[in-house]
Write a protein that holds these residues in place. Structure first.
Motif, mmCIF file in Angstrom:
data_model
loop_
_atom_site.group_PDB
_atom_site.id
_atom_site.type_symbol
_atom_site.label_atom_id
_atom_site.label_comp_id
_atom_site.label_asym_id
_atom_site.label_seq_id
_atom_site.Cartn_x
_atom_site.Cartn_y
_atom_site.Cartn_z
ATOM 1 N N THR A 90 -1.280 99.588 -57.416
ATOM 2 C CA THR A 90 -2.393 100.515 -57.597
ATOM 3 C C THR A 90 -2.291 101.644 -56.575
ATOM 4 N N ILE A 91 -3.103 102.669 -56.759
ATOM 5 C CA ILE A 91 -3.137 103.777 -55.804
ATOM 6 C C ILE A 91 -3.521 103.264 -54.418
ATOM 7 N N VAL B 208 1.505 112.208 -59.159
ATOM 8 C CA VAL B 208 0.612 111.579 -60.136
ATOM 9 C C VAL B 208 -0.315 112.602 -60.792
ATOM 10 N N GLY B 209 -0.623 113.668 -60.022
ATOM 11 C CA GLY B 209 -1.477 114.713 -60.590
ATOM 12 C C GLY B 209 -2.952 114.502 -60.335
ATOM 13 N N LEU C 245 -0.435 102.553 -60.984
ATOM 14 C CA LEU C 245 0.489 103.681 -61.113
ATOM 15 C C LEU C 245 1.459 103.426 -62.256
ATOM 16 N N LEU C 246 1.826 104.490 -62.948
ATOM 17 C CA LEU C 246 2.894 104.378 -63.933
ATOM 18 C C LEU C 246 4.184 103.994 -63.202
ATOM 19 N N ILE C 247 5.033 103.236 -63.865
ATOM 20 C CA ILE C 247 6.265 102.761 -63.225
ATOM 21 C C ILE C 247 7.107 103.920 -62.710
ATOM 22 N N GLN D 108 7.963 104.691 -58.748
ATOM 23 C CA GLN D 108 9.328 104.810 -58.242
ATOM 24 C C GLN D 108 9.529 106.109 -57.474
ATOM 25 N N LYS D 109 8.982 107.199 -58.002
ATOM 26 C CA LYS D 109 9.102 108.500 -57.328
ATOM 27 C C LYS D 109 8.400 108.476 -55.971
ATOM 28 N N LEU D 110 7.254 107.827 -55.904
ATOM 29 C CA LEU D 110 6.519 107.746 -54.645
ATOM 30 C C LEU D 110 7.274 106.899 -53.621
#
Length: 283
Positions: A2-3, A35-36, A50-52, A56-58
């Motif tokens: 999660t965030i 994430v926007g 979070l989207l997968i 991954q980007k984070l």
């Protein structure tokens, strides 16, 4: 993840690099970019998964931050003087001191009595283009030329000019080994001014990731750019023309001395940290 869980992960992984407030700020910046979600929605949706791909980007961003890479380079952009600028490894990340330089320049130009629609401005060492583009934003009818030795830096500067829909005459040229051909109302520059002997004093996060040619004087003489600008100002700056320079804080009086005899007015100006940082001259 999660965030809220990512926030904890971010702070834990980077606790050796950033304090609490820095970590909170950077975490929010990366979540917003990837994430926007702005800071308000990050708090409101803190339990959202979070989207997968975003997760991954984070996580990759955290890994890059651990190397000491500036967060602006990881993001590929930064805010400067209220404007968004693209940055990469080929340009310096613009500093707050350069915002101060532009504040001085803009205020002085407006109070100078110049007809701003006819202004001819030369910027020496453009980097990402922040100086000419901020000036063009405030003086849209001015004709601004901007010189840089690095073609890669100029590519970034042109991208920023296109993004802001501002027209600058970018010139790929080795300023130290070239001759000016025009007369200008204003010359402004934030050239490489760190002496070679000062390299050990510069943080690894700066000298390992930002272009050394934009940081360090190319020769032992840390004032080489300022000497050339002083010579060029005699023939290529109009009478009553204005000069604005960002300088090495350790060499304030020595740098000012280069301009005293050629200008009717000169000032050594301190930055907000009380360091000798700028030179203003009126010819």
């Amino acid at each position: 993840m999660t965030i809220s869980e990512f926030r904890k992960f971010f702070k834990s992984e980077l606790s050796a690099f950033y304090n609490e407030s820095e970590s909170t700020f950077l975490c929010s910046v990366f979540i917003q970019k990837i994430v926007g979600l702005n800071s308000f929605h990050q708090r409101k949706l803190s339990d959202q998964l979070l989207l997968i791909d975003d997760e991954q980007k984070l996580i990759e961003a955290v890994s890059e931050l651990k190397t000491g890479k500036p967060y602006q380079q990881i993001l590929g952009e930064t805010e400067f003087y209220g404007m968004l600028f693209f940055v990469d490894e080929h340009v310096l990340i613009p500093r707050p001191e350069t915002e101060e330089l532009l504040e001085i320049a803009i205020r002085t130009i407006r109070n100078s009595g110049f007809h701003t629609q006819n202004l001819k401005i030369l910027d020496i060492g453009t980097g990402s283009g922040v100086i000419p583009l901020v000036l063009k934003k405030h003086f849209p009818e001015a004709a601004i030329s901007s010189v840089d030795f690095s073609e890669k830096a100029l590519e970034t500067a042109r991208r920023n000019a296109e993004y802001h829909q501002l027209e600058i005459n970018f010139i790929h040229e080795d300023y130290l080994n070239s001759e000016l051909t025009e007369i200008y109302d204003i010359i402004i520059s934030n050239p490489p001014y760190i002496g070679m002997e000062e390299e050990t004093e510069i943080a690894d996060s700066v000298k390992e990731f930002e272009p050394k040619m934009a940081l360090f004087s190319p020769v032992q003489d840390a004032l080489i750019f300022y000497r050339k600008i002083a010579i060029d100002s005699k023939q290529h700056l109009k009478d009553n023309g204005l000069l604005f320079l960002e300088i090495n804080q350790k060499l304030g009086p020595e740098t000012l001395e280069l301009y005293i005899n050629s200008f009717s007015e000169t000032q050594l100006i301190k930055d907000l940290s009380e360091n000798d940082r700028f030179i203003f001259g009126r010819k």
